[in-house]
Design an enzyme around this catalytic site. Structure first.
Site, PDB file in Angstrom:
ATOM      1  CG  ASP A 172      -2.069   0.988   1.085  1.00  0.00           C
ATOM      2  OD1 ASP A 172      -3.223   0.529   0.986  1.00  0.00           O
ATOM      3  OD2 ASP A 172      -1.816   2.212   1.069  1.00  0.00           O
ATOM      4  CB  ILE A 173       0.855   4.227  -2.186  1.00  0.00           C
ATOM      5  CG1 ILE A 173       1.945   5.123  -2.733  1.00  0.00           C
ATOM      6  CG2 ILE A 173      -0.410   5.018  -1.877  1.00  0.00           C
ATOM      7  CD1 ILE A 173       1.632   5.694  -4.108  1.00  0.00           C
TER       8      ILE A 173
ATOM      9  CG  ASN B 194     -11.778  -0.578   4.031  1.00  0.00           C
ATOM     10  OD1 ASN B 194     -12.110  -1.002   5.143  1.00  0.00           O
ATOM     11  ND2 ASN B 194     -10.629   0.039   3.827  1.00  0.00           N
TER      12      ASN B 194
ATOM     13  CD  GLN C 182     -14.866  -0.834  -2.511  1.00  0.00           C
ATOM     14  OE1 GLN C 182     -15.977  -1.098  -2.065  1.00  0.00           O
ATOM     15  NE2 GLN C 182     -14.332  -1.468  -3.544  1.00  0.00           N
TER      16      GLN C 182
ATOM     17  CG  HIS D 158      -8.531  -3.144  -2.425  1.00  0.00           C
ATOM     18  ND1 HIS D 158      -9.476  -2.468  -3.162  1.00  0.00           N
ATOM     19  CD2 HIS D 158      -8.360  -2.419  -1.292  1.00  0.00           C
ATOM     20  CE1 HIS D 158      -9.856  -1.383  -2.514  1.00  0.00           C
ATOM     21  NE2 HIS D 158      -9.195  -1.336  -1.352  1.00  0.00           N
TER      22      HIS D 158
HETATM   23  P1  AMP Z   1      -9.672   1.434   0.104  1.00  0.00           P
HETATM   24  O1  AMP Z   1      -9.743   2.809   0.743  1.00  0.00           O
HETATM   25  O2  AMP Z   1     -10.070   0.305   1.015  1.00  0.00           O
HETATM   26  O3  AMP Z   1     -10.415   1.415  -1.222  1.00  0.00           O
HETATM   27  O4  AMP Z   1      -8.142   1.160  -0.172  1.00  0.00           O
HETATM   28  C1  AMP Z   1      -7.448   1.727  -1.228  1.00  0.00           C
HETATM   29  C2  AMP Z   1      -6.001   1.697  -0.850  1.00  0.00           C
HETATM   30  O5  AMP Z   1      -5.222   1.873  -2.003  1.00  0.00           O
HETATM   31  C3  AMP Z   1      -5.581   2.778   0.146  1.00  0.00           C
HETATM   32  O6  AMP Z   1      -5.096   2.177   1.335  1.00  0.00           O
HETATM   33  C4  AMP Z   1      -4.514   3.547  -0.609  1.00  0.00           C
HETATM   34  O7  AMP Z   1      -3.441   3.977   0.232  1.00  0.00           O
HETATM   35  C5  AMP Z   1      -4.053   2.532  -1.635  1.00  0.00           C
HETATM   36  N1  AMP Z   1      -3.453   3.091  -2.841  1.00  0.00           N
HETATM   37  C6  AMP Z   1      -3.905   4.139  -3.575  1.00  0.00           C
HETATM   38  N2  AMP Z   1      -3.109   4.333  -4.638  1.00  0.00           N
HETATM   39  C7  AMP Z   1      -2.128   3.394  -4.577  1.00  0.00           C
HETATM   40  C8  AMP Z   1      -1.001   3.074  -5.397  1.00  0.00           C
HETATM   41  N3  AMP Z   1      -0.709   3.756  -6.517  1.00  0.00           N
HETATM   42  N4  AMP Z   1      -0.204   2.051  -5.016  1.00  0.00           N
HETATM   43  C9  AMP Z   1      -0.478   1.344  -3.893  1.00  0.00           C
HETATM   44  N5  AMP Z   1      -1.536   1.588  -3.090  1.00  0.00           N
HETATM   45  C10 AMP Z   1      -2.343   2.607  -3.417  1.00  0.00           C
END
Ligand code: AMP
Ligand code: ZN
Length: 113
Positions: A30-31, A86, A93, A99
């Site tokens: 996760d970023i 989520n 989400q 995911h």
């Molecule tokens: P959600 O809020 O459950 O939909 O989770 C989305 C997740 O994606 C969040 O925890 C973000 O930090 C993560 N995210 C967004 N962009 C990226 C990216 N480019 N690479 C890795 N993780 C990301």
């Protein structure tokens, strides 16, 4: 699917730190990590949410199995880890490609925020 961030990561069009992979699933960091271990495990094909993923033959099992492998490889499986989907706006989400968050490496409070 066009305009999907995680489809772009699967395709290699957006960079990501890949940590685990099978033919149908991918794990990447996760970023914006919320714990020392924070990996997202996704199906490579596009499913918008958990319900759609659960309707796909055996794929949710593969996502769960890779989530456990990620935790084992990170060395957090014995202490304990959390796997979170989520689902929907009220649960936070933000990316509508299903995911699993794999979180570990610190005590995780309950109930979650
Ligand atoms: P959600 O809020 O459950 O939909 O989770 C989305 C997740 O994606 C969040 O925890 C973000 O930090 C993560 N995210 C967004 N962009 C990226 C990216 N480019 N690479 C890795 N993780 C990301
Ligand atoms: Zn997608």
């Amino acid at each position: 699917m066009a305009d999907c961030l995680f489809c772009a990561i699967v395709a290699g069009d957006v960079p990501a730190q890949r940590v685990a992979e099978t033919a149908r699933t991918l794990g990447f960091r996760d970023i914006n990590p919320q714990a020392p271990t924070h990996v997202l495990v996704i199906p490579k094909d596009h499913y918008p949410d958990l319900a759609a993923l659960a309707a796909a033959d055996g794929l949710l099992d593969e996502v769960a199995a890779l989530a456990h492998k990620v935790a084992e490889d990170a060395g957090v499986s014995e202490a304990g880890y959390r796997v979170v989907f989520n689902t929907g706006p009220q649960a936070g989400q933000t990316v509508f490609h299903a995911h699993a968050h794999v979180l570990g490496g610190r005590p995780l409070g309950w109930p979650p925020g």
